[in-house]
Motif scaffolding. Structure first.
Motif, PDB file in Angstrom:
ATOM      1  N   THR A   1       0.807  -1.213   0.000  1.00 22.01           N
ATOM      2  CA  THR A   1       0.000   0.000   0.000  1.00 22.01           C
ATOM      3  C   THR A   1       0.846   1.272   0.000  1.00 22.01           C
ATOM      4  N   ASN A   2       2.164   1.136   0.142  1.00 16.08           N
ATOM      5  CA  ASN A   2       3.008   2.324   0.088  1.00 16.08           C
ATOM      6  C   ASN A   2       4.369   1.948  -0.510  1.00 16.08           C
ATOM      7  N   THR A   3       5.256   2.907  -0.587  1.00 20.37           N
ATOM      8  CA  THR A   3       6.560   2.662  -1.200  1.00 20.37           C
ATOM      9  C   THR A   3       7.681   2.869  -0.196  1.00 20.37           C
ATOM     10  N   SER A   4       8.794   2.234  -0.473  1.00 13.30           N
ATOM     11  CA  SER A   4      10.002   2.408   0.335  1.00 13.30           C
ATOM     12  C   SER A   4      11.177   2.588  -0.622  1.00 13.30           C
TER      13      SER A   4
ATOM     14  N   PHE B   1      13.916 -13.352   6.183  1.00 17.56           N
ATOM     15  CA  PHE B   1      13.783 -14.505   5.293  1.00 17.56           C
ATOM     16  C   PHE B   1      13.943 -14.160   3.814  1.00 17.56           C
ATOM     17  N   ILE B   2      14.275 -12.905   3.508  1.00 18.85           N
ATOM     18  CA  ILE B   2      14.411 -12.532   2.091  1.00 18.85           C
ATOM     19  C   ILE B   2      15.891 -12.497   1.704  1.00 18.85           C
ATOM     20  N   SER B   3      16.584 -11.428   2.064  1.00 18.68           N
ATOM     21  CA  SER B   3      17.997 -11.314   1.683  1.00 18.68           C
ATOM     22  C   SER B   3      18.925 -11.459   2.873  1.00 18.68           C
ATOM     23  N   SER B   4      18.341 -11.667   4.042  1.00 17.70           N
ATOM     24  CA  SER B   4      19.113 -11.784   5.269  1.00 17.70           C
ATOM     25  C   SER B   4      18.516 -12.890   6.118  1.00 17.70           C
ATOM     26  N   THR B   5      19.324 -13.421   7.021  1.00 16.42           N
ATOM     27  CA  THR B   5      18.831 -14.419   7.977  1.00 16.42           C
ATOM     28  C   THR B   5      19.010 -13.925   9.414  1.00 16.42           C
ATOM     29  N   ALA B   6      19.188 -12.635   9.563  1.00 12.98           N
ATOM     30  CA  ALA B   6      19.376 -12.068  10.894  1.00 12.98           C
ATOM     31  C   ALA B   6      18.148 -12.326  11.761  1.00 12.98           C
ATOM     32  N   VAL B   7      18.380 -12.527  13.045  1.00 11.14           N
ATOM     33  CA  VAL B   7      17.294 -12.788  13.990  1.00 11.14           C
ATOM     34  C   VAL B   7      17.128 -11.580  14.898  1.00 11.14           C
ATOM     35  N   ALA B   8      15.930 -11.102  15.042  1.00  8.82           N
ATOM     36  CA  ALA B   8      15.655  -9.951  15.912  1.00  8.82           C
ATOM     37  C   ALA B   8      15.767 -10.366  17.370  1.00  8.82           C
ATOM     38  N   GLY B   9      16.586  -9.616  18.122  1.00  5.78           N
ATOM     39  CA  GLY B   9      16.742  -9.894  19.550  1.00  5.78           C
ATOM     40  C   GLY B   9      15.702  -9.158  20.372  1.00  5.78           C
ATOM     41  N   GLY B  10      15.478  -9.630  21.606  1.00  9.45           N
ATOM     42  CA  GLY B  10      14.522  -8.983  22.494  1.00  9.45           C
ATOM     43  C   GLY B  10      13.849  -9.998  23.391  1.00  9.45           C
TER      44      GLY B  10
ATOM     45  N   GLY C   1      13.248   0.073  17.859  1.00  8.59           N
ATOM     46  CA  GLY C   1      12.217   0.926  17.285  1.00  8.59           C
ATOM     47  C   GLY C   1      12.249   1.011  15.781  1.00  8.59           C
ATOM     48  N   ARG C   2      12.960   0.102  15.123  1.00 11.23           N
ATOM     49  CA  ARG C   2      13.063   0.116  13.668  1.00 11.23           C
ATOM     50  C   ARG C   2      12.113  -0.916  13.060  1.00 11.23           C
ATOM     51  N   TYR C   3      11.702  -0.626  11.790  1.00 19.21           N
ATOM     52  CA  TYR C   3      10.857  -1.560  11.047  1.00 19.21           C
ATOM     53  C   TYR C   3      11.656  -2.152   9.892  1.00 19.21           C
TER      54      TYR C   3
ATOM     55  N   PRO D   1      16.209  -1.517   6.290  1.00 16.45           N
ATOM     56  CA  PRO D   1      15.850  -1.962   4.931  1.00 16.45           C
ATOM     57  C   PRO D   1      16.403  -3.316   4.532  1.00 16.45           C
ATOM     58  N   ALA D   2      17.482  -3.755   5.128  1.00 16.64           N
ATOM     59  CA  ALA D   2      18.079  -5.036   4.736  1.00 16.64           C
ATOM     60  C   ALA D   2      17.379  -6.218   5.399  1.00 16.64           C
ATOM     61  N   GLU D   3      16.499  -5.955   6.345  1.00 17.88           N
ATOM     62  CA  GLU D   3      15.860  -7.026   7.116  1.00 17.88           C
ATOM     63  C   GLU D   3      14.392  -7.224   6.718  1.00 17.88           C
TER      64      GLU D   3
END
Length: 309
Positions: free
Chosen positions: A109-112, A134-143, A176-178, A184-186
């Motif tokens: 619904t929007n652009t990046s 799961f797209i270009s990275s396999t990094a796991v979000a911590g928390g 606090g990032r999306y 953008p890489a995640e």
């Protein structure tokens, strides 16, 4: 010497007169006794009926003991039992308010960066554990670990669960990032699940950070089915979940894991949030998941999502 006037030795004629008078008196006595005896028999019979109790045609029971008449008692209906309340659209659940998808929905619904971002059409989006990219990275979000179960119900059918519906969940990371936007890489912290027979989906994720201008929250969209979800832009509901204040305070106390959230959280209020601030108390209650657990062991959470079908 005193003389008595006796009824003997006065002659035959006198004796016959006396005998006649006695016969008359005896007959009167017998008649009287007969009348008294009959009355006694009648009285005895009446008393027996009173002691047994009899019902007159007028519905009156004549009872012994004082001879007082008591009206036939009217049967009293058994008390009506109070029915067990059942969930209704007004009491058990309500339609979740439509909220903004925000600037980072990733649903086409929007652009990046000048291009449309639609993660829903990407292979791998259907998953329960959304902590990894799961797209270009396999990094796991911590928390802090959160396993959240969402139950989708139909408020027009006494809160009946809706199976086969798709739920898309996304939210900010511990900083606090999306993903796809400010990270953008995640592609982490985004995923789709299909409701089971109980109308439920469960996501394994992390507790979101608090960032400037917003109460801590999660975003979600509901689709009528998986095909609609993975085609993109066919949501029947777009809304948000408000994180409970007490859990926010507990999680954000760990300033190593959540470096900026504690200080930002002190300056935000649910009542003035630009999304939740105009909702009713009942809406806020439904939009706020219940939590159980701890920061060390992780939390389980649950919320109801009401839609009108």
């Amino acid at each position: 010497m005193d003389h008595h006037d006796d009824d003997h030795d006065r002659g035959l004629s006198h004796d016959l007169q006396v005998i006649g008078e006695k016969i008359v008196e005896r007959r009167r006595a017998l008649a009287w006794l007969a009348s008294v005896g009959g009355a006694a028999i009648v009285a005895g019979s009446a008393a027996a009926q009173m002691s047994r109790g009899s019902v007159t045609p007028g519905g009156v029971i004549t009872v012994g003991g004082g001879g007082r008449s008591t009206p036939t008692p009217t049967a009293t209906p058994a008390p009506t039992s109070t029915p067990t309340p059942t969930a209704t659209s007004s009491a058990g659940c309500l339609v979740d308010p439509t909220e903004t998808a925000g600037p980072y929905p990733g649903d086409g619904t929007n652009t990046s960066s000048g291009s449309t971002s639609n993660v829903l059409t990407t292979s791998g989006i259907v998953r329960s554990d959304i902590r990894s990219s799961f797209i270009s990275s396999t990094a796991v979000a911590g928390g802090v670990l959160v396993r959240i179960t969402l139950t989708v119900v139909n408020v027009n059918a006494t809160c009946a669960p809706l199976s086969g519906y798709a739920v898309y969940l996304w939210h900010a990371d511990r900083q606090g990032r999306y993903s796809l936007y400010s990270a953008p890489a995640e592609s982490y912290l985004r995923g789709v699940q299909v409701t089971d027979a109980n109308g439920q989906v469960t996501f394994t994720t992390i507790f979101p950070a608090c960032y400037d201008g917003r109460w801590p929250h999660m975003h979600f969209e509901v689709f009528s089915g998986l095909a609609a979800a993975t085609s993109g832009r066919y949501a029947v509901l777009t809304s948000q979940l408000a994180m409970p204040s007490a859990i926010c305070s507990a999680v954000y106390a760990d300033t190593t894991t959540y470096p900026t959230s504690a200080s930002i959280f002190k300056g935000v209020k649910l009542s003035t949030d630009n999304v939740f601030g105009d909702n009713t108390t009942a809406q806020i209650a439904q939009q706020t998941p219940t939590f159980a657990g701890s920061t060390s062991a992780g939390y389980t959470a649950a919320a109801v999502i009401g839609i009108a079908r």
